[in-house]
Write a protein that holds these residues in place. Structure first.
Motif, PDB file in Angstrom:
ATOM      1  N   ILE A  64       0.844  -1.198   0.000  1.00 17.95           N
ATOM      2  CA  ILE A  64       0.000   0.000   0.000  1.00 17.95           C
ATOM      3  C   ILE A  64       0.880   1.249   0.000  1.00 17.95           C
ATOM      4  CG2 ILE A  64      -1.666   1.333   1.364  1.00 17.95           C
ATOM      5  CD1 ILE A  64      -2.757  -1.446   2.336  1.00 17.95           C
ATOM      6  N   PHE A  65       1.913   1.242   0.832  1.00 18.88           N
ATOM      7  CA  PHE A  65       2.833   2.377   0.875  1.00 18.88           C
ATOM      8  C   PHE A  65       3.611   2.528  -0.434  1.00 18.88           C
ATOM      9  CE2 PHE A  65       2.089   2.311   5.431  1.00 18.88           C
ATOM     10  CZ  PHE A  65       2.115   3.655   5.747  1.00 18.88           C
ATOM     11  N   ILE A  66       3.995   1.427  -1.044  1.00 19.11           N
ATOM     12  CA  ILE A  66       4.701   1.472  -2.329  1.00 19.11           C
ATOM     13  C   ILE A  66       3.803   2.108  -3.384  1.00 19.11           C
ATOM     14  CG2 ILE A  66       5.644   0.062  -4.210  1.00 19.11           C
ATOM     15  CD1 ILE A  66       7.484   0.308  -1.761  1.00 19.11           C
ATOM     16  N   GLU A  67       2.548   1.699  -3.411  1.00 18.84           N
ATOM     17  CA  GLU A  67       1.606   2.264  -4.375  1.00 18.84           C
ATOM     18  C   GLU A  67       1.421   3.768  -4.135  1.00 18.84           C
ATOM     19  OE1 GLU A  67      -0.537   2.698  -7.616  1.00 18.84           O
ATOM     20  OE2 GLU A  67       0.494   0.845  -7.075  1.00 18.84           O
ATOM     21  N   LEU A  68       1.308   4.159  -2.882  1.00 19.34           N
ATOM     22  CA  LEU A  68       1.205   5.581  -2.550  1.00 19.34           C
ATOM     23  C   LEU A  68       2.439   6.325  -3.037  1.00 19.34           C
ATOM     24  CD1 LEU A  68      -0.100   8.009  -1.113  1.00 19.34           C
ATOM     25  CD2 LEU A  68       1.072   7.237   0.979  1.00 19.34           C
ATOM     26  N   SER A  69       3.606   5.752  -2.814  1.00 17.60           N
ATOM     27  CA  SER A  69       4.852   6.370  -3.260  1.00 17.60           C
ATOM     28  C   SER A  69       4.861   6.574  -4.771  1.00 17.60           C
ATOM     29  CB  SER A  69       6.030   5.493  -2.833  1.00 17.60           C
ATOM     30  OG  SER A  69       7.233   5.982  -3.367  1.00 17.60           O
ATOM     31  N   ARG A  70       4.375   5.590  -5.499  1.00 14.79           N
ATOM     32  CA  ARG A  70       4.313   5.701  -6.969  1.00 14.79           C
ATOM     33  C   ARG A  70       3.342   6.805  -7.386  1.00 14.79           C
ATOM     34  NH1 ARG A  70       4.282  -0.578  -7.308  1.00 14.79           N
ATOM     35  NH2 ARG A  70       6.505  -0.983  -7.484  1.00 14.79           N
ATOM     36  N   ALA A 112      17.604   8.064   3.912  1.00 17.14           N
ATOM     37  CA  ALA A 112      17.095   8.714   2.701  1.00 17.14           C
ATOM     38  C   ALA A 112      17.868   9.998   2.395  1.00 17.14           C
ATOM     39  CB  ALA A 112      15.598   9.004   2.845  1.00 17.14           C
ATOM     40  N   ILE A 113      18.120  10.789   3.408  1.00 18.74           N
ATOM     41  CA  ILE A 113      18.850  12.042   3.203  1.00 18.74           C
ATOM     42  C   ILE A 113      20.314  11.769   2.874  1.00 18.74           C
ATOM     43  CG2 ILE A 113      19.679  14.138   4.362  1.00 18.74           C
ATOM     44  CD1 ILE A 113      16.928  14.122   5.839  1.00 18.74           C
ATOM     45  N   ALA A 114      20.922  10.811   3.572  1.00 21.56           N
ATOM     46  CA  ALA A 114      22.326  10.480   3.301  1.00 21.56           C
ATOM     47  C   ALA A 114      22.500   9.975   1.873  1.00 21.56           C
ATOM     48  CB  ALA A 114      22.830   9.440   4.299  1.00 21.56           C
ATOM     49  N   GLU A 115      21.571   9.153   1.441  1.00 30.06           N
ATOM     50  CA  GLU A 115      21.663   8.623   0.086  1.00 30.06           C
ATOM     51  C   GLU A 115      21.450   9.724  -0.948  1.00 30.06           C
ATOM     52  OE1 GLU A 115      20.163   4.749  -2.431  1.00 30.06           O
ATOM     53  OE2 GLU A 115      19.052   5.313  -0.631  1.00 30.06           O
ATOM     54  N   ILE A 148      14.100   2.496  -1.432  1.00 30.38           N
ATOM     55  CA  ILE A 148      13.107   1.850  -0.581  1.00 30.38           C
ATOM     56  C   ILE A 148      13.565   0.400  -0.472  1.00 30.38           C
ATOM     57  CG2 ILE A 148      10.722   1.088  -0.361  1.00 30.38           C
ATOM     58  CD1 ILE A 148       9.888   3.581  -1.940  1.00 30.38           C
ATOM     59  N   ILE A 149      13.763  -0.072   0.740  1.00 31.12           N
ATOM     60  CA  ILE A 149      14.281  -1.417   0.959  1.00 31.12           C
ATOM     61  C   ILE A 149      13.387  -2.435   0.245  1.00 31.12           C
ATOM     62  CG2 ILE A 149      14.865  -3.169   2.698  1.00 31.12           C
ATOM     63  CD1 ILE A 149      16.644  -0.586   2.758  1.00 31.12           C
ATOM     64  N   GLY A 150      13.985  -3.180  -0.679  1.00 32.12           N
ATOM     65  CA  GLY A 150      13.278  -4.222  -1.405  1.00 32.12           C
ATOM     66  C   GLY A 150      12.455  -3.754  -2.581  1.00 32.12           C
ATOM     67  N   HIS A 151      12.459  -2.445  -2.875  1.00 31.25           N
ATOM     68  CA  HIS A 151      11.553  -1.947  -3.917  1.00 31.25           C
ATOM     69  C   HIS A 151      12.150  -0.914  -4.857  1.00 31.25           C
ATOM     70  CE1 HIS A 151       8.074  -4.025  -2.204  1.00 31.25           C
ATOM     71  NE2 HIS A 151       8.545  -3.674  -1.022  1.00 31.25           N
ATOM     72  N   GLY A 152      13.426  -0.654  -4.831  1.00 31.56           N
ATOM     73  CA  GLY A 152      14.009   0.304  -5.764  1.00 31.56           C
ATOM     74  C   GLY A 152      14.035   1.722  -5.233  1.00 31.56           C
ATOM     75  N   LEU A 153      14.061   2.670  -6.159  1.00 32.99           N
ATOM     76  CA  LEU A 153      14.242   4.077  -5.807  1.00 32.99           C
ATOM     77  C   LEU A 153      12.936   4.855  -5.797  1.00 32.99           C
ATOM     78  CD1 LEU A 153      17.430   4.827  -7.932  1.00 32.99           C
ATOM     79  CD2 LEU A 153      17.317   4.553  -5.448  1.00 32.99           C
TER      80      LEU A 153
END
Length: 150
Positions: free
Chosen positions: A52-58, A113-116, A68-73
């Motif tokens: 659900i969070f991945i979909e929201l991010s997209r 996230a900020i460091a990356e 995102i751990i396990g899901h790319g950038l």
């Protein structure tokens, strides 16, 4: 306003700390916290709520800046949000009894996230985690358990 003064003093305190001032045992503990957090985030990345969070991010979109751990950038903000949710999913993440909080799920995803995004060195990443824990736990202890009344 008193809140601005307190926030300013807190920011000054954090800005004055140099990595070399941090005790070696604190640095080692921070590394352990990162590994613990990463394990929780990896497991949580396979959960239904993570999807659900991945979909929201997209849907929110943005530049691909942080992992995102396990899901790319994703954008830095979305990566911090999703990684925080994933790492708290199974509730095996760290807990600080006095403040009744889970600092890793909040501090580490934001620092990562900020460091990356900024290509920060590892020492800066660890310093952010250590100071993030310090500030979060001090505030949590000061207000705990009153925040549960709401």
């Amino acid at each position: 306003m008193i809140e601005k003064k307190i926030s300013r003093e807190l920011a000054r305190f954090v800005a004055r700390i140099d990595f070399d001032q941090l005790p070696p045992e604190v640095i080692e503990k921070a590394k352990d916290c990162v590994l613990d957090w990463l394990g929780c985030a990896c497991i949580g990345s396979k959960s239904e709520s993570a999807n659900i969070f991945i979909e929201l991010s997209r849907e929110l979109g943005g530049e691909k800046e942080s992992s995102i751990i396990g899901h790319g950038l994703a954008s830095c903000l979305n990566a911090a949000l999703v990684n925080g949710a994933q790492s708290h999913e199974i509730e095996f993440d760290d807990v600080h009894q006095a403040s009744i909080s889970h600092p890793g799920a909040v501090v580490i995803p934001a620092a990562l996230a900020i460091a990356e995004k900024n290509h920060s060195p590892g020492k800066s990443f660890l310093k952010a985690i250590i100071l993030g824990y310090d500030v979060a736990l001090r505030i949590g202890t000061a207000v705990s358990p009153s925040h549960y009344k709401y």
